[in-house]
Write a protein that holds these residues in place. Structure first.
Motif, PDB file in Angstrom:
ATOM      1  N   GLU A 228       0.803  -1.221   0.000  1.00 54.64           N
ATOM      2  CA  GLU A 228       0.000   0.000   0.000  1.00 54.64           C
ATOM      3  C   GLU A 228       0.838   1.275   0.000  1.00 54.64           C
ATOM      4  OE1 GLU A 228       0.190  -1.277   4.404  1.00 54.64           O
ATOM      5  OE2 GLU A 228       0.145  -2.224   2.410  1.00 54.64           O
ATOM      6  N   ASN A 229       2.144   1.142   0.252  1.00 53.14           N
ATOM      7  CA  ASN A 229       3.021   2.314   0.232  1.00 53.14           C
ATOM      8  C   ASN A 229       3.405   2.748  -1.182  1.00 53.14           C
ATOM      9  OD1 ASN A 229       3.527   2.765   3.160  1.00 53.14           O
ATOM     10  ND2 ASN A 229       4.334   0.689   3.041  1.00 53.14           N
ATOM     11  N   SER A 259      -2.339   5.801  -2.701  1.00 58.61           N
ATOM     12  CA  SER A 259      -3.439   4.993  -2.185  1.00 58.61           C
ATOM     13  C   SER A 259      -4.590   5.865  -1.690  1.00 58.61           C
ATOM     14  CB  SER A 259      -2.952   4.110  -1.031  1.00 58.61           C
ATOM     15  OG  SER A 259      -2.015   3.157  -1.460  1.00 58.61           O
ATOM     16  N   ASP A 260      -5.798   5.355  -1.884  1.00 61.37           N
ATOM     17  CA  ASP A 260      -7.004   5.990  -1.350  1.00 61.37           C
ATOM     18  C   ASP A 260      -7.623   5.012  -0.359  1.00 61.37           C
ATOM     19  OD1 ASP A 260      -9.355   7.250  -0.761  1.00 61.37           O
ATOM     20  OD2 ASP A 260     -10.081   7.396  -2.811  1.00 61.37           O
ATOM     21  N   LEU A 261      -7.312   5.183   0.909  1.00 60.95           N
ATOM     22  CA  LEU A 261      -7.743   4.236   1.928  1.00 60.95           C
ATOM     23  C   LEU A 261      -9.253   4.211   2.094  1.00 60.95           C
ATOM     24  CD1 LEU A 261      -4.684   4.563   2.425  1.00 60.95           C
ATOM     25  CD2 LEU A 261      -5.149   4.395   4.879  1.00 60.95           C
ATOM     26  N   ASP A 262      -9.914   5.337   1.833  1.00 61.26           N
ATOM     27  CA  ASP A 262     -11.371   5.398   2.008  1.00 61.26           C
ATOM     28  C   ASP A 262     -12.100   4.507   1.021  1.00 61.26           C
ATOM     29  OD1 ASP A 262     -11.095   7.214   4.073  1.00 61.26           O
ATOM     30  OD2 ASP A 262     -11.334   8.974   2.767  1.00 61.26           O
ATOM     31  N   ASP A 264     -10.485   1.734  -0.505  1.00 62.87           N
ATOM     32  CA  ASP A 264      -9.757   0.453  -0.593  1.00 62.87           C
ATOM     33  C   ASP A 264      -8.963   0.319  -1.885  1.00 62.87           C
ATOM     34  OD1 ASP A 264     -10.723  -0.378   1.903  1.00 62.87           O
ATOM     35  OD2 ASP A 264     -12.550  -1.188   1.013  1.00 62.87           O
ATOM     36  N   GLN A 265      -8.276   1.374  -2.230  1.00 64.12           N
ATOM     37  CA  GLN A 265      -7.405   1.327  -3.406  1.00 64.12           C
ATOM     38  C   GLN A 265      -5.969   1.511  -2.929  1.00 64.12           C
ATOM     39  OE1 GLN A 265      -8.724   0.576  -6.573  1.00 64.12           O
ATOM     40  NE2 GLN A 265     -10.400   0.156  -5.143  1.00 64.12           N
ATOM     41  N   PHE A 266      -5.192   0.443  -3.027  1.00 67.38           N
ATOM     42  CA  PHE A 266      -3.888   0.427  -2.378  1.00 67.38           C
ATOM     43  C   PHE A 266      -2.744   0.187  -3.368  1.00 67.38           C
ATOM     44  CE2 PHE A 266      -6.999  -1.265   0.730  1.00 67.38           C
ATOM     45  CZ  PHE A 266      -6.933  -0.233   1.659  1.00 67.38           C
ATOM     46  N   ASP A 290      -6.923  -4.031  -3.958  1.00 64.38           N
ATOM     47  CA  ASP A 290      -8.038  -3.550  -3.142  1.00 64.38           C
ATOM     48  C   ASP A 290      -7.983  -4.110  -1.724  1.00 64.38           C
ATOM     49  OD1 ASP A 290      -8.720  -6.165  -3.722  1.00 64.38           O
ATOM     50  OD2 ASP A 290     -10.815  -5.729  -4.194  1.00 64.38           O
ATOM     51  N   TYR A 291      -6.795  -4.559  -1.285  1.00 66.49           N
ATOM     52  CA  TYR A 291      -6.624  -5.019   0.092  1.00 66.49           C
ATOM     53  C   TYR A 291      -5.168  -4.851   0.482  1.00 66.49           C
ATOM     54  CZ  TYR A 291      -4.997  -9.249  -2.336  1.00 66.49           C
ATOM     55  OH  TYR A 291      -4.343 -10.128  -3.171  1.00 66.49           O
ATOM     56  N   THR A 292      -4.923  -4.891   1.790  1.00 66.08           N
ATOM     57  CA  THR A 292      -3.566  -4.694   2.287  1.00 66.08           C
ATOM     58  C   THR A 292      -2.991  -5.943   2.948  1.00 66.08           C
ATOM     59  OG1 THR A 292      -4.394  -3.874   4.404  1.00 66.08           O
ATOM     60  CG2 THR A 292      -3.935  -2.236   2.693  1.00 66.08           C
TER      61      THR A 292
END
Length: 330
Positions: A228-229, A259-262, A264-266, A290-292
């Motif tokens: 996600e980084n 990433s857009d955590l709100d 789920d785009q990582f 779409d997950y971490t």
């Protein structure tokens, strides 16, 4: 350039467009077809698919045009192919290794390679593709993610490479080319990992992509670990400047796409650019998860999916990529 997204919007495309295809590259050719290639999860071959529309790529049958060797420098971990059309011939750049083991610097052992097809149809047969071997640079070290572009009738090569004297995994370099598989000039380093967002877990600058708009060349690249980084940075230069003068390139201090955590785009990154069916709207092509919660090495997690979305241009002439669009295939 402003208002382009009014012609083609993010909702015009299903996302992800193609599942389990990382490092995506889409090229719109003069024959009206979009040509797509990317890393396959097994990292064992290069495939191309084509369609008259971007949406059509999702259902287009892939054609394998090259397979890894049984042994030697092109036998393992075939990464990040890109297809280019240069002076009437097709070329694909990719990275490959002789082994999956790490070298003394703790790096994979990839080098960059080039194959060529002079048939008008690059998908006709594997036999149409010939190997030019390694694209050699002065440093014999981990190198990958090559791309190329023409400027003022000169062909330039941009890639990522490890310099053992510089901390980190890879920096971004540029050189002029004598031909599509041979460097003409000494490589020039354009950027190395230095900001905190470029050095999370791994110090990485990789996956360069170039777009020419508004009197400037913009070079995007990806940074940090592939989880996600992972995010995108950007360099820019005036179109009339010396592209081989690193001091003329200006580096953005913050990520331009992340990433857009709100939603789920990582880890969006390893992008390329193409143009929409309207011939005007610029399209960002990239991969994303779409997950971490990744089990094991993120590299071997297959769920980096290809996504596409339009983007606009700011008043100062720079690209505005926005945020990764949410998945909408449901």
């Amino acid at each position: 350039m402003k208002g382009q997204v009014d012609m083609t919007t993010a909702t015009d495309y299903i996302n992800p467009l193609i599942v389990q295809r990382a490092d995506p590259f889409i090229y719109k050719h003069t024959d009206g077809y979009y040509y797509f290639t990317a890393s396959v999860p097994a990292y064992n071959l290069i495939e191309i698919r084509r369609a008259k529309t971007l949406a059509g790529l999702a259902h287009a049958a892939p054609r394998t045009i090259w397979r890894k060797h049984d042994s030697g420098p092109m036998s393992q971990l075939i990464w990040a192919p890109e297809i280019h059309y240069i002076d009437g011939k097709w070329f694909i750049y990719f990275a490959a290794a002789e082994t999956t083991a790490f070298d003394k610097n703790g790096m994979f052992q990839h080098r960059m390679f080039c194959i060529e097809c002079d048939n008008a149809d690059p998908m006709r047969s594997e036999d149409d593709w010939i190997e030019h071997g390694q694209v050699k640079t002065p440093m014999d070290s981990f190198s990958l993610d090559a791309t190329c572009f023409k400027a003022n009738d000169k062909l330039y090569y941009v890639w990522a490479q490890k310099d053992p004297a510089i901390k980190g995994n890879s920096n971004i370099y540029i050189a002029e080319m004598a031909n599509p598989w041979t460097l003409k000039t000494k490589p020039v380093m354009l950027t190395k990992p230095e900001f905190d967002w470029e050095t999370k877990i791994f110090w990485v600058n990789e996956g360069p992509a170039v777009i020419h708009r508004n009197g400037r060349y913009f070079l995007t690249y990806s940074a940090s670990a592939t989880d996600e980084n992972y995010c995108m940075g950007m360099l820019s230069i005036d179109e009339n400047a010396d592209l081989l003068d690193a001091s003329q390139w200006h580096k953005a201090e913050k990520p331009v796409f992340q990433s857009d955590l709100d939603h789920d785009q990582f880890g969006p990154g390893h992008n390329s650019f193409t143009v929409a069916e309207d011939g005007q709207t610029d399209i960002l092509v990239y991969h994303c998860r779409d997950y971490t919660e990744i089990k094991g090495d993120p590299l071997y997690d297959p769920n980096r999916h290809t996504k596409v979305q339009p983007f606009t241009w700011n008043d100062d002439g720079t690209p505005n990529f926005g945020k990764p669009v949410p998945y909408n295939y449901d």
